[in-house]
Scaffold this motif. Structure first.
Motif, PDB file in Angstrom:
ATOM      1  N   ALA A  88     -21.577-129.351 -71.866  1.00  0.00           N
ATOM      2  CA  ALA A  88     -21.912-127.988 -71.461  1.00  0.00           C
ATOM      3  C   ALA A  88     -21.962-127.895 -69.937  1.00  0.00           C
ATOM      4  CB  ALA A  88     -23.269-127.587 -72.039  1.00  0.00           C
ATOM      5  N   GLN A  89     -21.606-126.702 -69.469  1.00  0.00           N
ATOM      6  CA  GLN A  89     -21.636-126.478 -68.018  1.00  0.00           C
ATOM      7  C   GLN A  89     -23.075-126.409 -67.515  1.00  0.00           C
ATOM      8  OE1 GLN A  89     -18.059-126.716 -68.782  1.00  0.00           O
ATOM      9  NE2 GLN A  89     -18.745-124.814 -69.749  1.00  0.00           N
ATOM     10  N   SER A  90     -23.315-126.900 -66.327  1.00  0.00           N
ATOM     11  CA  SER A  90     -24.641-126.802 -65.743  1.00  0.00           C
ATOM     12  C   SER A  90     -24.555-126.853 -64.226  1.00  0.00           C
ATOM     13  CB  SER A  90     -25.569-127.920 -66.237  1.00  0.00           C
ATOM     14  OG  SER A  90     -25.118-129.164 -65.784  1.00  0.00           O
ATOM     15  N   VAL A  91     -25.605-126.348 -63.601  1.00  0.00           N
ATOM     16  CA  VAL A  91     -25.709-126.323 -62.148  1.00  0.00           C
ATOM     17  C   VAL A  91     -27.104-126.797 -61.773  1.00  0.00           C
ATOM     18  CG1 VAL A  91     -25.851-124.805 -60.149  1.00  0.00           C
ATOM     19  CG2 VAL A  91     -24.036-124.480 -61.813  1.00  0.00           C
ATOM     20  N   ALA A  92     -27.201-127.613 -60.733  1.00  0.00           N
ATOM     21  CA  ALA A  92     -28.497-128.085 -60.267  1.00  0.00           C
ATOM     22  C   ALA A  92     -28.667-127.764 -58.799  1.00  0.00           C
ATOM     23  CB  ALA A  92     -28.616-129.594 -60.482  1.00  0.00           C
ATOM     24  N   GLN A  93     -29.805-127.218 -58.469  1.00  0.00           N
ATOM     25  CA  GLN A  93     -30.187-127.001 -57.077  1.00  0.00           C
ATOM     26  C   GLN A  93     -31.443-127.852 -56.859  1.00  0.00           C
ATOM     27  OE1 GLN A  93     -29.309-122.338 -57.504  1.00  0.00           O
ATOM     28  NE2 GLN A  93     -29.885-122.899 -55.416  1.00  0.00           N
ATOM     29  N   PRO A  94     -31.278-128.998 -56.224  1.00  0.00           N
ATOM     30  CA  PRO A  94     -32.355-129.996 -56.189  1.00  0.00           C
ATOM     31  C   PRO A  94     -33.551-129.603 -55.335  1.00  0.00           C
ATOM     32  CG  PRO A  94     -30.511-130.670 -54.823  1.00  0.00           C
ATOM     33  CD  PRO A  94     -30.057-129.466 -55.560  1.00  0.00           C
ATOM     34  N   GLU A  95     -33.408-128.626 -54.463  1.00  0.00           N
ATOM     35  CA  GLU A  95     -34.499-128.225 -53.570  1.00  0.00           C
ATOM     36  C   GLU A  95     -35.031-126.855 -53.962  1.00  0.00           C
ATOM     37  OE1 GLU A  95     -32.631-130.166 -49.516  1.00  0.00           O
ATOM     38  OE2 GLU A  95     -31.665-128.457 -50.510  1.00  0.00           O
ATOM     39  N   ASP A  96     -36.354-126.785 -54.190  1.00  0.00           N
ATOM     40  CA  ASP A  96     -36.951-125.478 -54.454  1.00  0.00           C
ATOM     41  C   ASP A  96     -37.008-124.643 -53.176  1.00  0.00           C
ATOM     42  OD1 ASP A  96     -39.391-126.609 -56.911  1.00  0.00           O
ATOM     43  OD2 ASP A  96     -37.312-125.975 -57.112  1.00  0.00           O
ATOM     44  N   GLN A  97     -37.215-125.326 -52.042  1.00  0.00           N
ATOM     45  CA  GLN A  97     -37.355-124.619 -50.781  1.00  0.00           C
ATOM     46  C   GLN A  97     -36.706-125.416 -49.661  1.00  0.00           C
ATOM     47  OE1 GLN A  97     -40.767-122.377 -50.216  1.00  0.00           O
ATOM     48  NE2 GLN A  97     -40.535-122.115 -48.022  1.00  0.00           N
ATOM     49  N   VAL A  98     -36.088-124.679 -48.748  1.00  0.00           N
ATOM     50  CA  VAL A  98     -35.511-125.253 -47.539  1.00  0.00           C
ATOM     51  C   VAL A  98     -36.073-124.480 -46.356  1.00  0.00           C
ATOM     52  CG1 VAL A  98     -33.393-125.543 -46.204  1.00  0.00           C
ATOM     53  CG2 VAL A  98     -33.393-126.043 -48.653  1.00  0.00           C
ATOM     54  N   ASN A  99     -36.588-125.231 -45.381  1.00  0.00           N
ATOM     55  CA  ASN A  99     -37.147-124.605 -44.175  1.00  0.00           C
ATOM     56  C   ASN A  99     -36.318-125.018 -42.965  1.00  0.00           C
ATOM     57  OD1 ASN A  99     -39.487-123.509 -45.559  1.00  0.00           O
ATOM     58  ND2 ASN A  99     -40.253-125.613 -45.628  1.00  0.00           N
ATOM     59  N   VAL A 100     -35.906-124.046 -42.175  1.00  0.00           N
ATOM     60  CA  VAL A 100     -35.153-124.331 -40.952  1.00  0.00           C
ATOM     61  C   VAL A 100     -35.629-123.394 -39.851  1.00  0.00           C
ATOM     62  CG1 VAL A 100     -33.117-125.134 -42.188  1.00  0.00           C
ATOM     63  CG2 VAL A 100     -33.281-122.744 -41.506  1.00  0.00           C
ATOM     64  N   ALA A 101     -35.420-123.823 -38.628  1.00  0.00           N
ATOM     65  CA  ALA A 101     -35.738-122.970 -37.486  1.00  0.00           C
ATOM     66  C   ALA A 101     -34.526-122.113 -37.133  1.00  0.00           C
ATOM     67  CB  ALA A 101     -36.133-123.832 -36.297  1.00  0.00           C
ATOM     68  N   GLU A 102     -34.823-120.939 -36.648  1.00  0.00           N
ATOM     69  CA  GLU A 102     -33.744-120.018 -36.270  1.00  0.00           C
ATOM     70  C   GLU A 102     -32.832-120.689 -35.243  1.00  0.00           C
ATOM     71  OE1 GLU A 102     -35.004-116.368 -34.373  1.00  0.00           O
ATOM     72  OE2 GLU A 102     -33.373-115.247 -35.354  1.00  0.00           O
ATOM     73  N   GLY A 103     -31.536-120.522 -35.452  1.00  0.00           N
ATOM     74  CA  GLY A 103     -30.566-121.119 -34.545  1.00  0.00           C
ATOM     75  C   GLY A 103     -30.072-122.483 -34.977  1.00  0.00           C
ATOM     76  N   ASN A 104     -30.808-123.132 -35.866  1.00  0.00           N
ATOM     77  CA  ASN A 104     -30.384-124.435 -36.383  1.00  0.00           C
ATOM     78  C   ASN A 104     -29.430-124.258 -37.562  1.00  0.00           C
ATOM     79  OD1 ASN A 104     -31.955-125.642 -34.501  1.00  0.00           O
ATOM     80  ND2 ASN A 104     -33.439-126.522 -35.946  1.00  0.00           N
ATOM     81  N   THR A 113     -35.304-121.290 -52.300  1.00  0.00           N
ATOM     82  CA  THR A 113     -35.846-120.346 -51.330  1.00  0.00           C
ATOM     83  C   THR A 113     -35.578-120.870 -49.927  1.00  0.00           C
ATOM     84  OG1 THR A 113     -37.580-119.609 -52.847  1.00  0.00           O
ATOM     85  CG2 THR A 113     -37.898-119.185 -50.496  1.00  0.00           C
ATOM     86  N   LEU A 114     -34.886-120.082 -49.156  1.00  0.00           N
ATOM     87  CA  LEU A 114     -34.612-120.434 -47.769  1.00  0.00           C
ATOM     88  C   LEU A 114     -35.585-119.685 -46.874  1.00  0.00           C
ATOM     89  CD1 LEU A 114     -32.847-121.704 -45.500  1.00  0.00           C
ATOM     90  CD2 LEU A 114     -31.429-119.640 -45.629  1.00  0.00           C
ATOM     91  N   SER A 115     -36.279-120.417 -46.023  1.00  0.00           N
ATOM     92  CA  SER A 115     -37.215-119.816 -45.076  1.00  0.00           C
ATOM     93  C   SER A 115     -36.776-120.199 -43.670  1.00  0.00           C
ATOM     94  CB  SER A 115     -38.634-120.308 -45.337  1.00  0.00           C
ATOM     95  OG  SER A 115     -39.533-119.751 -44.407  1.00  0.00           O
ATOM     96  N   VAL A 116     -36.454-119.188 -42.867  1.00  0.00           N
ATOM     97  CA  VAL A 116     -36.018-119.415 -41.495  1.00  0.00           C
ATOM     98  C   VAL A 116     -37.118-118.912 -40.577  1.00  0.00           C
ATOM     99  CG1 VAL A 116     -34.258-118.970 -39.759  1.00  0.00           C
ATOM    100  CG2 VAL A 116     -33.628-119.106 -42.190  1.00  0.00           C
ATOM    101  N   LYS A 176     -24.481-122.812 -43.097  1.00  0.00           N
ATOM    102  CA  LYS A 176     -24.333-121.816 -42.039  1.00  0.00           C
ATOM    103  C   LYS A 176     -24.621-122.523 -40.727  1.00  0.00           C
ATOM    104  CE  LYS A 176     -25.577-117.133 -40.664  1.00  0.00           C
ATOM    105  NZ  LYS A 176     -26.368-115.918 -40.959  1.00  0.00           N
ATOM    106  N   PRO A 177     -23.786-122.359 -39.716  1.00  0.00           N
ATOM    107  CA  PRO A 177     -23.944-123.106 -38.467  1.00  0.00           C
ATOM    108  C   PRO A 177     -25.224-122.758 -37.702  1.00  0.00           C
ATOM    109  CG  PRO A 177     -21.729-122.214 -38.666  1.00  0.00           C
ATOM    110  CD  PRO A 177     -22.532-121.584 -39.739  1.00  0.00           C
ATOM    111  N   SER A 178     -25.645-121.495 -37.781  1.00  0.00           N
ATOM    112  CA  SER A 178     -26.803-121.063 -37.007  1.00  0.00           C
ATOM    113  C   SER A 178     -27.605-120.064 -37.842  1.00  0.00           C
ATOM    114  CB  SER A 178     -26.340-120.420 -35.688  1.00  0.00           C
ATOM    115  OG  SER A 178     -27.443-119.961 -34.953  1.00  0.00           O
ATOM    116  N   ALA A 179     -28.792-120.474 -38.271  1.00  0.00           N
ATOM    117  CA  ALA A 179     -29.590-119.646 -39.177  1.00  0.00           C
ATOM    118  C   ALA A 179     -30.258-118.487 -38.442  1.00  0.00           C
ATOM    119  CB  ALA A 179     -30.651-120.503 -39.862  1.00  0.00           C
ATOM    120  N   LEU A 180     -30.419-117.390 -39.177  1.00  0.00           N
ATOM    121  CA  LEU A 180     -31.144-116.226 -38.686  1.00  0.00           C
ATOM    122  C   LEU A 180     -32.389-116.018 -39.537  1.00  0.00           C
ATOM    123  CD1 LEU A 180     -28.144-113.727 -38.363  1.00  0.00           C
ATOM    124  CD2 LEU A 180     -29.209-115.037 -36.505  1.00  0.00           C
ATOM    125  N   VAL A 181     -33.411-115.410 -38.934  1.00  0.00           N
ATOM    126  CA  VAL A 181     -34.621-115.109 -39.707  1.00  0.00           C
ATOM    127  C   VAL A 181     -34.275-114.230 -40.905  1.00  0.00           C
ATOM    128  CG1 VAL A 181     -36.847-113.942 -39.654  1.00  0.00           C
ATOM    129  CG2 VAL A 181     -36.163-115.391 -37.729  1.00  0.00           C
TER     130      VAL A 181
END
Lengths: 116, 114
Positions: free
Chosen positions: B1-17, B109-112, B78-83
């Motif tokens: 059966a087809q499946s998809v996994a996203q191993p991280e519940d949350q990713v935190n990055v600083a703006e511009g990174n 969940t992406l938090s910038v 994405k090369p440079s994250a935005l809030v």
């Protein structure tokens, strides 16, 4: 251009009451239509999909049902709501036929259902 | 059966990174892969897809994704994250066995931060 509508936007219903959520698509013909449920802001669960009028496939054999009375209308129903039916319900459409396999789905704004 | 996994519940990055949101898949047959974004209390918006061809796929809002067949991955970048990129991101695969339905990952969940 194509547009997808869902209503109502929010709904609060008592346990045991009936449910009817409606979804309509404009600007396309013979779309594939889908109902998803999202619990707690995550994890979309496919409930039903339809490839044509009167053709409904169920992925979740619970107290929900779906109907497609017209080409671009998709209705989600229940005769008696359960507490576990609370969630965010999303309708989506994609291009018809096998092309839908390759093409993205377009989502409506959703209905927030709270069963008390 | 087809499946998809996203191993991280949350990713935190600083703006511009640069940012990366991970996705791995399991399919029988050719993988048709998608990324969607969801803002609070809104429907999902399509970002990009991989069907065939170039392994680097470019999409909306400056996002791109790299398809890696040997690692069965389809990471969003994405090369440079935005809030304003802060949102819930879903990876999905087309379910060949259920017609044209999509199978979604749990979401990340992406938090910038500014």
């Amino acid at each position: 251009s194509q547009t997808i509508h869902q209503w109502p936007a929010t709904l609060v219903q008592p346990v045991g009451s009936p449910l009817s959520l409606e979804c309509t698509v404009e600007g396309t013909s013979n779309p594939n239509l889908y109902w998803y449920r999202q619990a707690a802001g995550r994890g979309l669960q496919l409930l039903f999909y339809s490839v044509g009028i009167g053709q409904i496939s169920s992925e979740v054999p619970q107290n929900l049902s779906a109907s497609r009375p017209q080409d671009r209308q998709f209705i989600l129903s229940s005769k008696k709501l359960l507490l576990s039916d609370s969630g965010f319900y999303l309708c989506a459409w994609s291009t018809d036929g096998l092309a839908g396999l390759y093409n993205e789905q377009f989502f409506g704004p959703g209905t927030r259902l709270t069963v008390l | 059966a087809q499946s998809v996994a996203q191993p991280e519940d949350q990713v935190n990055v600083a703006e511009g990174n640069p940012l990366t949101v991970k996705c791995t898949y399991s399919v029988s047959g050719n993988p048709y892969l998608f990324w969607y974004v969801q803002y609070p209390n809104r429907g999902l918006q399509f970002l990009l897809k991989y069907i065939t061809g170039d392994n680097l796929v470019k999409g909306s809002y400056g996002f791109e994704a790299e398809f890696n067949k040997s690692q069965t991955s389809f990471h969003l970048k994405k090369p440079s994250a935005l809030v304003s990129d802060s949102a819930l991101y879903f990876c999905a695969v087309s379910d060949h066995q259920a017609g044209t339905a999509l199978i979604f990952g749990k979401g990340t969940t992406l938090s910038v931060s500014s």
